[in-house]
Scaffold this active site. Structure first.
Site, short mmCIF file in Angstrom:
data_model
loop_
_atom_site.label_atom_id
_atom_site.label_comp_id
_atom_site.label_asym_id
_atom_site.label_seq_id
_atom_site.Cartn_x
_atom_site.Cartn_y
_atom_site.Cartn_z
N HIS A 1 -8.02 -5.18 -0.65
CA HIS A 1 -6.73 -4.49 -0.59
C HIS A 1 -5.60 -5.32 0.02
O HIS A 1 -4.50 -5.39 -0.54
CB HIS A 1 -6.92 -3.20 0.21
CG HIS A 1 -5.71 -2.35 0.32
ND1 HIS A 1 -5.10 -1.75 -0.77
CD2 HIS A 1 -4.97 -1.98 1.40
CE1 HIS A 1 -4.07 -1.05 -0.37
NE2 HIS A 1 -3.95 -1.17 0.94
N SER B 1 0.83 -1.20 0.00
CA SER B 1 0.00 0.00 0.00
C SER B 1 0.87 1.26 0.00
O SER B 1 1.68 1.44 -0.91
CB SER B 1 -0.96 -0.04 1.19
OG SER B 1 -1.96 0.94 1.07
N ASP C 1 -9.95 -3.68 -5.03
CA ASP C 1 -9.39 -2.75 -4.06
C ASP C 1 -10.28 -1.51 -3.92
O ASP C 1 -10.60 -0.85 -4.91
CB ASP C 1 -7.99 -2.32 -4.49
CG ASP C 1 -7.12 -1.85 -3.34
OD1 ASP C 1 -7.65 -1.15 -2.45
OD2 ASP C 1 -5.92 -2.18 -3.32
#
Length: 263
Positions: free
Chosen positions: A240, A96, A210
């Site tokens: 995610h 991320s 996501d």
């Protein structure tokens, strides 16, 4: 910082960079897999996260996250040399926002690394028009005004236990500042611009469902980067946190196969 070791002959060293609002402690299962495959792992809490110093979700300077990663890389190299591991590969793995930090670090060639692994990297943020307007103004007048990041924790994983643990974790926070938000937005765009000249072997794995970062940016990176430098997989049904899904076995299998093929 935390360093873990494996008793098996080492294939290499990995520096792990966590995402926005979380901390390195959420990656113990990932570290265990990497250890089992023959990799030593170094993980750390980024500024304003976990047990690290700093106001939650804030940055004292634009390049702080990159500067901190450089310090970790330098220290890891020193440890590798002291252990006669200087000839082993050093690999970056980021998830991320941590994936963006790692990718931007590589794109700027701040320190040489042998390979890069990206998990749902924040190469593109899902911003509304009002968010873009605020990011154009607030970084100047209130760069460290910490506000809720607006991320929906229920969309990190399809596994209710993962979501429950995330929400109950005292080291997890939901804060972001204008300076950090602008850095994420600007660095994602700059990393995509650098994709066509990518020269570090990279494994990119991202989630098709996501809801926290824009998977279209990872698809764009895949289109732009040299095919000889990139292996990219979209896990269409996943949320995610691809390492924390109900069934993450295909993700770990791809990571293991790629690492062992390279090193």
């Amino acid at each position: 910082m935390n360093t873990t070791r494996t008793l098996k002959p080492l294939r290499g060293h990995i520096v792990l960079v966590h995402g926005l609002g979380e901390h390195m402690g959420r990656y113990q299962h990932v570290i265990q897999h990497l250890n089992d495959w023959g990799f030593a792992v170094r993980a750390y809490d980024q500024y304003g996260h976990g047990t690290a110093s700093g106001k939650r979700g804030c940055l004292p300077s634009t390049d702080r996250l990159l500067d901190d990663l450089a310090l970790v890389i330098d220290d890891t190299r020193k440890q590798m040399a002291a252990q006669d591991h200087a000839n082993l590969p050093l690999i970056l793995l980021g998830h991320s926002m941590g994936g963006l930090v790692a990718a931007r670090f590589v794109s700027l060639n701040i320190r040489p690394v042998d390979a890069l692994v990206l998990s749902s990297p924040a190469l593109g943020a899902k911003l509304k028009a009002i968010d873009k307007l605020l990011l154009a103004v607030l970084p100047v007048i209130a760069p460290n005004l910490a506000v809720a990041n607006g991320l929906n924790a229920n969309k990190i994983s399809h596994d209710p236990a993962v979501v429950k643990a995330y929400l109950a974790d005292p080291l997890v926070h939901n804060k972001i500042s204008p300076r950090l938000g602008k850095w994420i937005m600007d660095s994602g765009a700059a990393t995509l611009q650098a994709a066509s000249t990518w020269s570090v072997p990279t494994l990119l794995m991202f989630a098709g469902q996501d809801k926290l970062v824009d998977p279209a940016a990872s698809r764009r990176f895949t289109e732009l980067a040299p095919k000889s430098m990139l292996q990219s997989t979209c896990y269409e049904a996943l949320y995610h946190e691809i390492f924390n899904e109900v069934d993450s076995s295909p993700v770990f299998a791809e990571l293991e196969a790629w690492l062992k093929a390279k090193f």
